[in-house]
Design a protein around this motif. Structure first.
Motif, PDB file in Angstrom:
ATOM      1  N   ALA A  83       0.814  -1.219   0.000  1.00 33.69           N
ATOM      2  CA  ALA A  83       0.000   0.000   0.000  1.00 33.69           C
ATOM      3  C   ALA A  83       0.844   1.265   0.000  1.00 33.69           C
ATOM      4  CB  ALA A  83      -0.934  -0.001   1.213  1.00 33.69           C
ATOM      5  N   THR A  84       1.956   1.275   0.724  1.00 33.77           N
ATOM      6  CA  THR A  84       2.660   2.531   0.977  1.00 33.77           C
ATOM      7  C   THR A  84       3.942   2.741   0.183  1.00 33.77           C
ATOM      8  OG1 THR A  84       3.829   1.569   2.875  1.00 33.77           O
ATOM      9  CG2 THR A  84       1.717   2.659   3.306  1.00 33.77           C
ATOM     10  N   GLU A  85       4.631   1.674  -0.209  1.00 33.32           N
ATOM     11  CA  GLU A  85       5.922   1.872  -0.884  1.00 33.32           C
ATOM     12  C   GLU A  85       5.742   2.544  -2.242  1.00 33.32           C
ATOM     13  OE1 GLU A  85       8.476  -1.491  -1.154  1.00 33.32           O
ATOM     14  OE2 GLU A  85       8.921  -1.484   1.007  1.00 33.32           O
ATOM     15  N   LYS A  86       6.715   3.398  -2.582  1.00 31.98           N
ATOM     16  CA  LYS A  86       6.618   4.202  -3.805  1.00 31.98           C
ATOM     17  C   LYS A  86       6.578   3.349  -5.061  1.00 31.98           C
ATOM     18  CE  LYS A  86       8.721   8.401  -1.936  1.00 31.98           C
ATOM     19  NZ  LYS A  86       9.824   9.391  -2.050  1.00 31.98           N
ATOM     20  N   ASP A  87       7.235   2.195  -5.045  1.00 30.09           N
ATOM     21  CA  ASP A  87       7.251   1.330  -6.232  1.00 30.09           C
ATOM     22  C   ASP A  87       5.953   0.545  -6.396  1.00 30.09           C
ATOM     23  OD1 ASP A  87       9.781   2.128  -6.966  1.00 30.09           O
ATOM     24  OD2 ASP A  87      10.782   0.513  -5.869  1.00 30.09           O
ATOM     25  N   TRP A  88       5.100   0.600  -5.365  1.00 29.19           N
ATOM     26  CA  TRP A  88       3.835  -0.121  -5.440  1.00 29.19           C
ATOM     27  C   TRP A  88       2.676   0.876  -5.474  1.00 29.19           C
ATOM     28  CZ3 TRP A  88       4.481  -4.622  -7.339  1.00 29.19           C
ATOM     29  CH2 TRP A  88       5.562  -5.434  -6.965  1.00 29.19           C
ATOM     30  N   PHE A  89       1.759   0.838  -4.523  1.00 29.35           N
ATOM     31  CA  PHE A  89       0.554   1.678  -4.608  1.00 29.35           C
ATOM     32  C   PHE A  89       0.769   3.106  -4.092  1.00 29.35           C
ATOM     33  CE2 PHE A  89      -1.135  -2.543  -5.113  1.00 29.35           C
ATOM     34  CZ  PHE A  89      -2.185  -2.378  -5.999  1.00 29.35           C
TER      35      PHE A  89
ATOM     36  N   ARG B  91      -0.116  -2.573 -15.661  1.00 29.61           N
ATOM     37  CA  ARG B  91       0.308  -1.714 -14.558  1.00 29.61           C
ATOM     38  C   ARG B  91       1.474  -0.802 -14.907  1.00 29.61           C
ATOM     39  NH1 ARG B  91       4.402  -4.129 -11.043  1.00 29.61           N
ATOM     40  NH2 ARG B  91       5.026  -6.207 -11.742  1.00 29.61           N
ATOM     41  N   SER B  92       2.339  -1.254 -15.816  1.00 33.98           N
ATOM     42  CA  SER B  92       3.482  -0.415 -16.191  1.00 33.98           C
ATOM     43  C   SER B  92       3.035   0.869 -16.887  1.00 33.98           C
ATOM     44  CB  SER B  92       4.443  -1.188 -17.096  1.00 33.98           C
ATOM     45  OG  SER B  92       3.803  -1.573 -18.310  1.00 33.98           O
ATOM     46  N   GLU B  93       1.858   0.852 -17.509  1.00 35.56           N
ATOM     47  CA  GLU B  93       1.352   2.059 -18.171  1.00 35.56           C
ATOM     48  C   GLU B  93       0.997   3.148 -17.163  1.00 35.56           C
ATOM     49  OE1 GLU B  93      -1.911   0.912 -20.643  1.00 35.56           O
ATOM     50  OE2 GLU B  93      -0.622   0.016 -22.179  1.00 35.56           O
ATOM     51  N   PHE B  94       0.837   2.752 -15.899  1.00 37.54           N
ATOM     52  CA  PHE B  94       0.540   3.715 -14.838  1.00 37.54           C
ATOM     53  C   PHE B  94       1.776   4.007 -13.982  1.00 37.54           C
ATOM     54  CE2 PHE B  94      -3.473   1.860 -16.036  1.00 37.54           C
ATOM     55  CZ  PHE B  94      -4.349   2.919 -16.022  1.00 37.54           C
TER      56      PHE B  94
ATOM     57  N   MET C 271       3.825   1.604 -12.557  1.00 31.14           N
ATOM     58  CA  MET C 271       4.179   0.554 -11.606  1.00 31.14           C
ATOM     59  C   MET C 271       4.858  -0.580 -12.371  1.00 31.14           C
ATOM     60  SD  MET C 271       1.843  -1.905  -9.161  1.00 31.14           S
ATOM     61  CE  MET C 271       1.091  -0.665  -8.124  1.00 31.14           C
ATOM     62  N   GLY C 272       6.178  -0.553 -12.383  1.00 27.28           N
ATOM     63  CA  GLY C 272       6.903  -1.537 -13.181  1.00 27.28           C
ATOM     64  C   GLY C 272       7.765  -2.485 -12.378  1.00 27.28           C
ATOM     65  N   LYS C 273       7.637  -2.464 -11.061  1.00 29.06           N
ATOM     66  CA  LYS C 273       8.517  -3.257 -10.210  1.00 29.06           C
ATOM     67  C   LYS C 273       8.363  -4.759 -10.463  1.00 29.06           C
ATOM     68  CE  LYS C 273      10.178  -3.556  -5.459  1.00 29.06           C
ATOM     69  NZ  LYS C 273      10.094  -2.973  -4.101  1.00 29.06           N
ATOM     70  N   TYR C 274       9.509  -5.425 -10.628  1.00 30.46           N
ATOM     71  CA  TYR C 274       9.638  -6.880 -10.758  1.00 30.46           C
ATOM     72  C   TYR C 274       9.028  -7.457 -12.027  1.00 30.46           C
ATOM     73  CZ  TYR C 274      11.104  -6.915  -5.837  1.00 30.46           C
ATOM     74  OH  TYR C 274      11.749  -6.696  -4.653  1.00 30.46           O
TER      75      TYR C 274
ATOM     76  N   ASP D 139       2.874  -8.016 -15.719  1.00 33.46           N
ATOM     77  CA  ASP D 139       2.518  -6.637 -16.039  1.00 33.46           C
ATOM     78  C   ASP D 139       1.003  -6.503 -16.176  1.00 33.46           C
ATOM     79  OD1 ASP D 139       2.854  -3.978 -16.652  1.00 33.46           O
ATOM     80  OD2 ASP D 139       3.533  -4.306 -18.714  1.00 33.46           O
ATOM     81  N   ASN D 140       0.365  -7.573 -16.591  1.00 33.41           N
ATOM     82  CA  ASN D 140      -1.089  -7.552 -16.779  1.00 33.41           C
ATOM     83  C   ASN D 140      -1.786  -7.939 -15.478  1.00 33.41           C
ATOM     84  OD1 ASN D 140      -3.429  -7.526 -18.824  1.00 33.41           O
ATOM     85  ND2 ASN D 140      -3.713  -9.482 -17.771  1.00 33.41           N
ATOM     86  N   VAL D 141      -2.721  -7.107 -15.044  1.00 29.28           N
ATOM     87  CA  VAL D 141      -3.469  -7.365 -13.814  1.00 29.28           C
ATOM     88  C   VAL D 141      -4.941  -7.541 -14.160  1.00 29.28           C
ATOM     89  CG1 VAL D 141      -4.077  -6.508 -11.528  1.00 29.28           C
ATOM     90  CG2 VAL D 141      -1.832  -5.945 -12.511  1.00 29.28           C
TER      91      VAL D 141
END
Length: 210
Positions: free
Chosen positions: A106-112, A181-184, A186-189, A195-197
């Motif tokens: 929820a909080t980390e910059k690489d995630w939400f 998600r990378s289009e927004f 969020m590209g981590k891992y 990449d598709n959610v």
């Protein structure tokens, strides 16, 4: 004994008839126009993402709000808005005492990055009815400060002019979409974590008499 059995059968048949009447569905055109708000006790937002190509990791959001401005005369003119609290993410990570994985996501910059972007928002721009019970809805999704058009496949499950437990007119829908998600940002891992959610939505919406 025979009389008891016969009376029991009559009672069961009568009860079944009453329940069938009470739970009878209406057509969507029968429903009153106006605002319908999501019933959180009968709604869910679940998402799935590939984990190492071995399984789909499943999580959900538990805090969200949504409303439909419903046009009964022309469903395609109805509008949907929704807002999700990313801090409400819930996973099945087993060792929460050792590692609060929900909070990390929820909080980390690489995630939400919820401390910076407190809401995920959606506003529909069009509803294209495919059949009487299916539609494609397009709208603007704002996520991590980026707004993009997404498309949802919607199933109109049913409608009741008087839902038997609440007494309110109620609409029921299922919807699904896929987000890159990378289009927004969020590209981590990627690609170890897909990449598709896939997002799966269930909801009942009750008429709001304000």
């Amino acid at each position: 004994m025979k009389l008891v059995k016969i009376s029991t059968i009559i009672f069961v048949l009568g009860l079944s008839s009453c329940l069938s009447w009470a739970f009878a569905k209406s057509t969507f055109n029968d429903m009153p126009a106006g605002e319908y708000k999501v019933d959180l006790s009968h709604a869910s937002i679940v998402w799935k993402v590939s984990h190492l190509g071995l399984s789909n990791y499943v999580a959900r959001f538990t805090e969200f709000d949504a409303a439909i401005n419903y046009d009964a005369s022309d469903i395609s003119k109805s509008q949907v808005t929704a807002s999700i609290n990313p801090m409400s993410i819930q996973t099945a990570y087993p060792n929460a005492a050792e590692k609060d994985f929900n909070n990390i996501l929820a909080t980390e910059k690489d995630w939400f990055n919820a401390k910076t972007f407190a809401n995920i928002k959606f506003a529909s721009t069009s509803v294209d009815m495919i059949t009487e019970k299916t539609a494609v809805m397009k709208g603007n999704l704002t996520f991590l400060g980026v707004t993009k058009v997404i498309s949802l496949d919607v199933v109109l499950n049913g409608a009741m002019t008087k839902q038997p437990f609440t007494g309110k007119p109620t609409l029921g829908f299922s919807a699904s979409t896929n987000i890159v998600r990378s289009e927004f940002g969020m590209g981590k891992y990627i690609p170890s974590i897909g990449d598709n959610v896939e997002v799966l939505i269930e909801g009942e919406f009750a008429y709001s008499d304000k």
